[in-house]
Design an enzyme around this catalytic site. Sequence first.
Site, short mmCIF file in Angstrom:
data_model
loop_
_atom_site.label_atom_id
_atom_site.label_comp_id
_atom_site.label_asym_id
_atom_site.label_seq_id
_atom_site.Cartn_x
_atom_site.Cartn_y
_atom_site.Cartn_z
CG HIS A 1 47.47 29.59 44.71
ND1 HIS A 1 47.98 28.18 45.41
CD2 HIS A 1 46.45 29.97 46.15
CE1 HIS A 1 47.99 28.80 46.80
NE2 HIS A 1 46.96 29.43 47.27
CD GLU B 1 36.93 54.79 28.61
OE1 GLU B 1 37.07 54.09 27.74
OE2 GLU B 1 36.43 55.23 29.20
CE LYS C 1 32.15 53.22 21.22
NZ LYS C 1 31.45 54.05 22.14
#
Length: 548
Positions: free
Chosen positions: A384, A353, A495
Amino acid sequence: MFQLTRSVTWRALERLKQETFDDRISDYFAADPQRFEKMSLRVGGLFLDYSKHHVSDAVLAKLIELADHSALVQRRAQMFSGDIINVTEDRPVLHTALRHLGDEPVYADGKDVMPEIQSTREQIKRFSEAVRSGEWKGYSGERIKDVVNIGIGGSDLGPNMACRALLKYRHPELNFHFVSNVDGTHIQKVLQRLDPATTLFIVSTKTFSTQETLLNAKTARRWFLDNAGEDADVGAHFIAASTNRKAAMEFGIREENVFEFWAWVGGRYSMWSSIGLPIALSIGFDGFMELLEGAHEMDRHFIEAPFAENMPVLMALIGIWYINFIGAETHAIVPYDQALHQLPSFLQQLDMESNGKSVDIFDQPVNYKTGPIVWGQTGSNGQHAFFQLLHQGTRYVPIDFIASLKPEPGFEDHHFALLTNMLAQANAFMEGSQDGSQLDPYSCPGNRPSSTLLLDELTPRNLGALIALYEHKVFVQGVIWNINSFDQWGVQLGKRIAGEISERIDTNVGDFDASTQGLLSLVREYFPASTPDAKASDNNKKSRGKTS
């Protein structure tokens, strides 16, 4: 205008990339037995080994020269002194003031911010001690047993990560829950196991207008009122960390329980502020202050240490080498400590960000790579899951290994196995395995770079220093790339469009592209004039049609 890629130092680094491209890291050690001693340093309880990088002495010298020729000294001074460096939002950047522990004033817009910071610290102290001691009571007269933090982004990731990392310091009679996702299943799963009489909600939102946080907060309040108290009881169970005192009070939160922070605190840098209230409730105010002390110690190191001995600067420069010259696209964060399992997500937001930008501070498009894709998970599990690609895949991925040295009593064998696995992986990534008698599918080429960060122990102080280290690393890279690391207009765009879609879902969506319109038509089948926004719009239409 200054062109970074045309600078003498940048072009010298491009030549060094060609000259050293085929070098093996292991050969650097063979040529210099003192390489580990030269390329490691300690700051407080943190130890950094950066010797396993594809960085020769000549490359490192040029990288430091790059920092010397940048605006880093000036921009660092401006940040700590409260000058406006977040130019697109016309704001200073003063998260470092939140952990400032000296008597010196710190100014923003000509005003000393320390008195307000210290006042809020005292408020956090009083409140956290009241809840932890049982003095703070809910509407039924019972003490608080569960704390629910409602926030998203920086209002969630920082305190969530810290509370989980410092779980062994948690108050034994308090449980902590973090709700961030606007998906109703998240808050539903949290609420269904709680008692409203003993639950405290912290609504953490800078502006008290964040859609996801407000929707979750309203759901929590409705659950509380449906299952327990009355409107007058909300004040005993809801508090806020916000810059918008008026909106918090309209929600039902008492004025004295609105914990202030300021516009010059970015969300991803806010865990040092009242957004860190869950941390103080969990580990106690003294522990919270130790967190600030560790960060402050790293701040002092960042200010005072020469670049060649400066931990955040060195980490930043090595990252720039890989991103801009070697061509790495991603950076892996691999903590060999289960308590730090939320750290990769926190650092992902901090880095991506901040430095996910393509326009510089002069409003010009950059012609070089900026922030990397940051990802990772705990090391033992990662071995793994994705280590196969790191060992034998075609991607070039620098890695940060992070671990604490001190084991938990009774689990020494577990911790020893954890640390030996980490050391083995760092060695294997560098050395590889190439046996001429084996077929290629069995060989690992090695020459994969990594840093190793060791904490003496995972304490509040050391965690504070670790987070501040990465904050400053990200800042240094932003300065060298000439970008603003403190805005996030890409987040704001999403937004805004979400708001437009919500407002128009029951009316006109013709302004959107055909794909969005088609998808909205499918959504409408499940929300036929029944969304909260559609209902509100419908009610407004009806009221406009009435006469009085």
